[in-house]
Design a protein around this motif. Structure first.
Motif, PDB file in Angstrom:
ATOM      1  N   GLU A 158     -11.295   1.442  -1.101  1.00 32.33           N
ATOM      2  CA  GLU A 158     -12.190   0.324  -0.978  1.00 32.33           C
ATOM      3  C   GLU A 158     -13.848   0.650  -0.582  1.00 32.33           C
ATOM      4  OE1 GLU A 158     -10.655  -2.787  -1.222  1.00 32.33           O
ATOM      5  OE2 GLU A 158      -8.950  -2.808  -2.474  1.00 32.33           O
ATOM      6  N   ILE A 159     -13.571   2.296  -0.557  1.00 30.74           N
ATOM      7  CA  ILE A 159     -15.020   1.969   0.383  1.00 30.74           C
ATOM      8  C   ILE A 159     -16.027   1.861  -1.088  1.00 30.74           C
ATOM      9  CG2 ILE A 159     -16.496   3.977   0.840  1.00 30.74           C
ATOM     10  CD1 ILE A 159     -14.640   5.198   2.479  1.00 30.74           C
ATOM     11  N   SER A 160     -16.940   1.148  -1.069  1.00 28.85           N
ATOM     12  CA  SER A 160     -18.580   1.135  -2.111  1.00 28.85           C
ATOM     13  C   SER A 160     -19.147   1.394  -1.902  1.00 28.85           C
ATOM     14  CB  SER A 160     -17.059  -0.552  -2.680  1.00 28.85           C
ATOM     15  OG  SER A 160     -18.232  -1.245  -1.799  1.00 28.85           O
ATOM     16  N   PRO A 161     -20.526   1.449  -2.325  1.00 33.60           N
ATOM     17  CA  PRO A 161     -22.081   1.377  -2.414  1.00 33.60           C
ATOM     18  C   PRO A 161     -21.819   0.506  -2.140  1.00 33.60           C
ATOM     19  CG  PRO A 161     -21.329   1.965  -5.065  1.00 33.60           C
ATOM     20  CD  PRO A 161     -20.530   2.236  -4.262  1.00 33.60           C
ATOM     21  N   LEU A 162     -21.762  -1.182  -2.251  1.00 29.09           N
ATOM     22  CA  LEU A 162     -22.015  -2.675  -1.684  1.00 29.09           C
ATOM     23  C   LEU A 162     -21.918  -2.744  -0.931  1.00 29.09           C
ATOM     24  CD1 LEU A 162     -23.755  -4.827  -2.371  1.00 29.09           C
ATOM     25  CD2 LEU A 162     -20.799  -5.550  -3.468  1.00 29.09           C
ATOM     26  N   LEU A 186     -11.361  -6.967  -0.413  1.00 31.00           N
ATOM     27  CA  LEU A 186     -11.246  -8.100   0.880  1.00 31.00           C
ATOM     28  C   LEU A 186     -12.286  -6.795   2.033  1.00 31.00           C
ATOM     29  CD1 LEU A 186      -9.494  -9.508   3.381  1.00 31.00           C
ATOM     30  CD2 LEU A 186      -7.600  -7.799   3.043  1.00 31.00           C
ATOM     31  N   PRO A 187     -12.865  -6.028   1.894  1.00 28.83           N
ATOM     32  CA  PRO A 187     -13.392  -5.159   3.440  1.00 28.83           C
ATOM     33  C   PRO A 187     -15.301  -5.749   2.720  1.00 28.83           C
ATOM     34  CG  PRO A 187     -11.953  -3.732   2.297  1.00 28.83           C
ATOM     35  CD  PRO A 187     -11.558  -3.800   1.405  1.00 28.83           C
ATOM     36  N   ASN A 188     -15.421  -5.944   1.284  1.00 27.37           N
ATOM     37  CA  ASN A 188     -16.531  -6.864   1.524  1.00 27.37           C
ATOM     38  C   ASN A 188     -16.857  -8.334   1.489  1.00 27.37           C
ATOM     39  OD1 ASN A 188     -17.652  -4.550   0.272  1.00 27.37           O
ATOM     40  ND2 ASN A 188     -17.855  -4.740  -1.776  1.00 27.37           N
ATOM     41  N   LEU A 189     -15.348  -9.331   1.249  1.00 28.20           N
ATOM     42  CA  LEU A 189     -15.100 -10.388   1.998  1.00 28.20           C
ATOM     43  C   LEU A 189     -15.767 -10.146   3.005  1.00 28.20           C
ATOM     44  CD1 LEU A 189     -12.566 -11.459  -1.222  1.00 28.20           C
ATOM     45  CD2 LEU A 189     -15.623 -11.771  -0.683  1.00 28.20           C
ATOM     46  N   VAL A 226     -14.360  -8.546  14.654  1.00 26.81           N
ATOM     47  CA  VAL A 226     -13.642  -7.985  14.876  1.00 26.81           C
ATOM     48  C   VAL A 226     -13.226  -7.416  13.199  1.00 26.81           C
ATOM     49  CG1 VAL A 226     -10.519  -8.973  13.866  1.00 26.81           C
ATOM     50  CG2 VAL A 226     -12.314  -9.208  16.659  1.00 26.81           C
ATOM     51  N   THR A 227     -14.500  -8.302  12.126  1.00 34.55           N
ATOM     52  CA  THR A 227     -14.576  -8.509  10.989  1.00 34.55           C
ATOM     53  C   THR A 227     -15.348  -7.110  10.634  1.00 34.55           C
ATOM     54  OG1 THR A 227     -16.129  -9.356  10.611  1.00 34.55           O
ATOM     55  CG2 THR A 227     -14.609 -10.467  10.201  1.00 34.55           C
ATOM     56  N   ASP A 228     -15.522  -7.095  11.749  1.00 36.18           N
ATOM     57  CA  ASP A 228     -16.297  -4.830  11.951  1.00 36.18           C
ATOM     58  C   ASP A 228     -15.748  -4.343  11.838  1.00 36.18           C
ATOM     59  OD1 ASP A 228     -18.609  -3.581  11.384  1.00 36.18           O
ATOM     60  OD2 ASP A 228     -19.257  -3.517  13.782  1.00 36.18           O
ATOM     61  N   TYR A 229     -14.623  -3.749  12.427  1.00 37.76           N
ATOM     62  CA  TYR A 229     -13.547  -3.623  12.491  1.00 37.76           C
ATOM     63  C   TYR A 229     -12.870  -3.254  11.496  1.00 37.76           C
ATOM     64  CZ  TYR A 229      -9.848  -1.057  14.456  1.00 37.76           C
ATOM     65  OH  TYR A 229      -8.817   0.497  14.878  1.00 37.76           O
ATOM     66  N   TYR A 230     -12.213  -4.825  11.385  1.00 43.90           N
ATOM     67  CA  TYR A 230     -11.497  -3.958   9.991  1.00 43.90           C
ATOM     68  C   TYR A 230     -11.945  -4.570   8.543  1.00 43.90           C
ATOM     69  CZ  TYR A 230      -7.669  -5.125  13.106  1.00 43.90           C
ATOM     70  OH  TYR A 230      -6.781  -5.153  14.165  1.00 43.90           O
ATOM     71  N   ASP A 231     -13.587  -4.468   8.279  1.00 49.12           N
ATOM     72  CA  ASP A 231     -14.035  -3.774   6.512  1.00 49.12           C
ATOM     73  C   ASP A 231     -14.154  -2.848   6.766  1.00 49.12           C
ATOM     74  OD1 ASP A 231     -15.778  -3.350   8.435  1.00 49.12           O
ATOM     75  OD2 ASP A 231     -17.683  -4.651   7.351  1.00 49.12           O
TER      76      ASP A 231
END
Length: 186
Positions: free
Chosen positions: A58-62, A5-8, A44-49
């Protein structure tokens, strides 16, 4: 994980950019209101991702790669369009150029220091800079749709200058940190 979800959310922010740019080519208040709505959704997505990535582990290198790129693409695309449409003109173009130059500088610095395995954490002041940028861009996006409020454009430009000042201060802070590692003074 591309489908987390964060990457999406980050990818959605990137996908909104061409739509915002296209809307800025159109005349009329409706196009500006739609551009503002997409921009606010992107903010808003910048805050929530990031928040969701941390909370859901779900912190990822991507995600670490895409998030700052999405932020910079959004800001740069809108600044360029606002200059092209004349909402940012005259001496205020210098404020926009300061913001653009800092984004390029910090991106290059992060890339260089990343190769040295040196982290460049985001400072609190840089978060305030981002807030000022987003507020300035939101006001500048909607000002033409509200011609009965001429002070709105002035407010947007004042916020842009505030963001530019914070941009220079935080850019210098990051550069000073980076120079220590580049010159062996760290």
């Amino acid at each position: 994980m591309l489908t987390s979800l964060p990457n999406l959310l980050t990818l959605a922010r990137i996908a909104a950019i061409p739509m915002i740019v296209a809307l800025l080519y159109l005349e009329g208040a409706t196009a500006r209101w739609l551009a503002l709505a997409l921009f606010v959704a992107a903010c808003v997505t910048d805050y929530y991702d990031g928040l969701l990535a941390r909370r859901r582990n779900e912190i990822s290198p991507l995600g670490r790669f895409l998030d700052p790129i999405a932020d910079k693409l959004l800001v740069v695309a809108i600044l360029v369009m606002l200059i092209a449409t004349g909402e940012i003109a005259g001496v205020s173009v210098l404020a926009a150029l300061a913001i653009l130059a800092r984004e390029i500088l910090v991106s290059g610095l992060r890339e260089y220091l990343g190769a040295l395995q040196v982290a460049v954490p985001v400072s609190k002041l840089a978060k305030w800079k981002t807030t000022a940028q987003m507020a300035a861009l939101a006001v500048l996006l909607i000002a033409p749709a509200l011609p009965g409020l001429p002070a709105l454009l002035l407010l947007g430009l004042l916020l842009l200058w505030l963001a530019a000042v914070l941009t220079v201060v935080t850019g210098w802070d990051y550069l000073s940190h980076g120079l220590k590692h580049m010159t062996g003074g760290a």
